[in-house]
Design a protein around this motif. Structure first.
Motif, PDB file in Angstrom:
ATOM      1  N   SER A 124       0.835  -1.209   0.000  1.00  0.00           N
ATOM      2  CA  SER A 124       0.000   0.000   0.000  1.00  0.00           C
ATOM      3  C   SER A 124       0.865   1.252   0.000  1.00  0.00           C
ATOM      4  O   SER A 124       0.562   2.231  -0.699  1.00  0.00           O
ATOM      5  CB  SER A 124      -0.939   0.003   1.213  1.00  0.00           C
ATOM      6  N   PHE A 125       1.951   1.236   0.760  1.00  0.00           N
ATOM      7  CA  PHE A 125       2.887   2.363   0.816  1.00  0.00           C
ATOM      8  C   PHE A 125       3.459   2.652  -0.573  1.00  0.00           C
ATOM      9  O   PHE A 125       3.451   3.785  -1.032  1.00  0.00           O
ATOM     10  CB  PHE A 125       4.006   2.033   1.810  1.00  0.00           C
ATOM     11  N   HIS A 126       3.933   1.607  -1.253  1.00  0.00           N
ATOM     12  CA  HIS A 126       4.562   1.797  -2.559  1.00  0.00           C
ATOM     13  C   HIS A 126       3.556   2.117  -3.658  1.00  0.00           C
ATOM     14  O   HIS A 126       3.925   2.697  -4.682  1.00  0.00           O
ATOM     15  CB  HIS A 126       5.412   0.583  -2.922  1.00  0.00           C
ATOM     16  N   GLN A 127       2.309   1.767  -3.455  1.00  0.00           N
ATOM     17  CA  GLN A 127       1.262   2.125  -4.418  1.00  0.00           C
ATOM     18  C   GLN A 127       0.593   3.455  -4.035  1.00  0.00           C
ATOM     19  O   GLN A 127      -0.354   3.874  -4.679  1.00  0.00           O
ATOM     20  CB  GLN A 127       0.222   1.008  -4.512  1.00  0.00           C
ATOM     21  N   PHE A 128       1.104   4.085  -3.000  1.00  0.00           N
ATOM     22  CA  PHE A 128       0.603   5.349  -2.472  1.00  0.00           C
ATOM     23  C   PHE A 128      -0.885   5.273  -2.149  1.00  0.00           C
ATOM     24  O   PHE A 128      -1.640   6.220  -2.332  1.00  0.00           O
ATOM     25  CB  PHE A 128       0.921   6.527  -3.410  1.00  0.00           C
ATOM     26  N   GLU A 129      -1.292   4.114  -1.638  1.00  0.00           N
ATOM     27  CA  GLU A 129      -2.648   3.916  -1.131  1.00  0.00           C
ATOM     28  C   GLU A 129      -2.600   4.079   0.390  1.00  0.00           C
ATOM     29  O   GLU A 129      -2.822   3.142   1.154  1.00  0.00           O
ATOM     30  CB  GLU A 129      -3.165   2.531  -1.526  1.00  0.00           C
ATOM     31  N   LEU A 130      -2.291   5.280   0.808  1.00  0.00           N
ATOM     32  CA  LEU A 130      -1.982   5.547   2.209  1.00  0.00           C
ATOM     33  C   LEU A 130      -3.176   5.351   3.136  1.00  0.00           C
ATOM     34  O   LEU A 130      -3.003   4.984   4.296  1.00  0.00           O
ATOM     35  CB  LEU A 130      -1.413   6.962   2.351  1.00  0.00           C
ATOM     36  N   GLN A 131      -4.374   5.555   2.646  1.00  0.00           N
ATOM     37  CA  GLN A 131      -5.563   5.371   3.479  1.00  0.00           C
ATOM     38  C   GLN A 131      -5.758   3.911   3.869  1.00  0.00           C
ATOM     39  O   GLN A 131      -6.448   3.617   4.855  1.00  0.00           O
ATOM     40  CB  GLN A 131      -6.814   5.915   2.775  1.00  0.00           C
ATOM     41  N   ALA A 132      -5.162   2.988   3.138  1.00  0.00           N
ATOM     42  CA  ALA A 132      -5.305   1.556   3.447  1.00  0.00           C
ATOM     43  C   ALA A 132      -4.406   1.117   4.598  1.00  0.00           C
ATOM     44  O   ALA A 132      -4.632   0.055   5.185  1.00  0.00           O
ATOM     45  CB  ALA A 132      -4.993   0.727   2.205  1.00  0.00           C
ATOM     46  N   PHE A 141       7.159   3.083  12.091  1.00  0.00           N
ATOM     47  CA  PHE A 141       7.447   3.856  10.874  1.00  0.00           C
ATOM     48  C   PHE A 141       6.153   4.251  10.167  1.00  0.00           C
ATOM     49  O   PHE A 141       5.959   5.413   9.810  1.00  0.00           O
ATOM     50  CB  PHE A 141       8.340   3.096   9.897  1.00  0.00           C
ATOM     51  N   PHE A 142       5.281   3.269   9.949  1.00  0.00           N
ATOM     52  CA  PHE A 142       4.049   3.567   9.215  1.00  0.00           C
ATOM     53  C   PHE A 142       3.179   4.586   9.946  1.00  0.00           C
ATOM     54  O   PHE A 142       2.593   5.465   9.306  1.00  0.00           O
ATOM     55  CB  PHE A 142       3.255   2.294   8.927  1.00  0.00           C
ATOM     56  N   TRP A 143       3.101   4.496  11.284  1.00  0.00           N
ATOM     57  CA  TRP A 143       2.346   5.512  12.029  1.00  0.00           C
ATOM     58  C   TRP A 143       3.028   6.874  11.894  1.00  0.00           C
ATOM     59  O   TRP A 143       2.364   7.904  11.729  1.00  0.00           O
ATOM     60  CB  TRP A 143       2.178   5.130  13.495  1.00  0.00           C
ATOM     61  N   GLY A 144       4.361   6.903  11.983  1.00  0.00           N
ATOM     62  CA  GLY A 144       5.082   8.164  11.826  1.00  0.00           C
ATOM     63  C   GLY A 144       4.868   8.761  10.448  1.00  0.00           C
ATOM     64  O   GLY A 144       4.675   9.973  10.299  1.00  0.00           O
ATOM     65  N   HIS A 145       4.900   7.922   9.435  1.00  0.00           N
ATOM     66  CA  HIS A 145       4.660   8.349   8.060  1.00  0.00           C
ATOM     67  C   HIS A 145       3.247   8.908   7.922  1.00  0.00           C
ATOM     68  O   HIS A 145       3.041   9.987   7.356  1.00  0.00           O
ATOM     69  CB  HIS A 145       4.880   7.137   7.138  1.00  0.00           C
ATOM     70  N   HIS A 146       2.283   8.189   8.450  1.00  0.00           N
ATOM     71  CA  HIS A 146       0.877   8.613   8.401  1.00  0.00           C
ATOM     72  C   HIS A 146       0.708   9.979   9.079  1.00  0.00           C
ATOM     73  O   HIS A 146       0.089  10.896   8.522  1.00  0.00           O
ATOM     74  CB  HIS A 146       0.008   7.549   9.089  1.00  0.00           C
ATOM     75  N   ARG A 147       1.280  10.110  10.248  1.00  0.00           N
ATOM     76  CA  ARG A 147       1.137  11.358  11.007  1.00  0.00           C
ATOM     77  C   ARG A 147       1.902  12.508  10.349  1.00  0.00           C
ATOM     78  O   ARG A 147       1.500  13.669  10.461  1.00  0.00           O
ATOM     79  CB  ARG A 147       1.585  11.130  12.450  1.00  0.00           C
ATOM     80  N   TYR A 148       3.000  12.185   9.661  1.00  0.00           N
ATOM     81  CA  TYR A 148       3.744  13.215   8.919  1.00  0.00           C
ATOM     82  C   TYR A 148       2.820  13.861   7.888  1.00  0.00           C
ATOM     83  O   TYR A 148       2.736  15.081   7.787  1.00  0.00           O
ATOM     84  CB  TYR A 148       4.967  12.605   8.236  1.00  0.00           C
ATOM     85  N   TRP A 149       2.125  13.033   7.115  1.00  0.00           N
ATOM     86  CA  TRP A 149       1.259  13.555   6.069  1.00  0.00           C
ATOM     87  C   TRP A 149       0.044  14.277   6.636  1.00  0.00           C
ATOM     88  O   TRP A 149      -0.555  15.114   5.950  1.00  0.00           O
ATOM     89  CB  TRP A 149       0.831  12.451   5.097  1.00  0.00           C
TER      90      TRP A 149
END
Length: 149
Positions: free
Chosen positions: A8-16, A43-51
């Motif tokens: 999902s990260f690499h497909q930029f499907e961040l909401q998933a 990492f994924f939570w940090g990435h999510h919160r960054y955006w």
């Protein structure tokens, strides 16, 4: 499930990603052997919160990720370092970020080439965000040399 989050990260499907993380958190035990996986969750939570623009919460998650993800996990570690750098730059810590990127690039054992290109690319991007084109130019040439090799 972590692999699904990476897809999902690499497909930029961040909401998933958040629902996947919630499922992982409910099912992943807290053993020493699972710490790298917990680091990826961080990492994924940090990435999510960054955006979402949640700088403080993003950095808390990314700091935990960097403590848990071994440097030998090149993909996860490199992405965590990229977003840790960007989140700190967003908080006005550019000089500290550049020093840390230099340590990761030059003061430690030579990083894996994939991680090295992420770190150098991040340093270039930090300079571009700061309008420092002259500082970015030699690093871009270095990045081109690495890519050519």
């Amino acid at each position: 499930m972590i692999a699904k989050a990476w897809v999902s990260f690499h497909q930029f499907e961040l909401q998933a990603i958040p629902p996947i993380l919630e499922l992982v958190e409910r099912n992943l035990d807290d053993e020493v052997t699972t710490q790298p996986l917990w680091g990826e969750v961080d990492f994924f939570w940090g990435h999510h919160r960054y955006w979402l623009g949640q700088r403080t919460r993003s950095l808390e998650s990314l700091n935990r990720a960097l403590k848990r993800i071994p440097k030998t996990h090149h993909l996860a570690r490199g992405e965590a370092e990229v977003f840790w750098s960007l989140a700190n730059q967003m908080c006005g810590q550019k000089e500290m970020v550049v020093r840390q990127l230099n340590r990761w690039l030059f003061d430690e054992q030579a990083p894996h080439p994939g991680r090295q290109t992420k770190l150098l690319g991040t340093r270039i991007f930090i300079h571009l965000l700061s309008g420092e084109l002259y500082d970015a130019a030699p690093l871009l040439r270095q990045q081109m040399e690495i890519a050519t090799r």
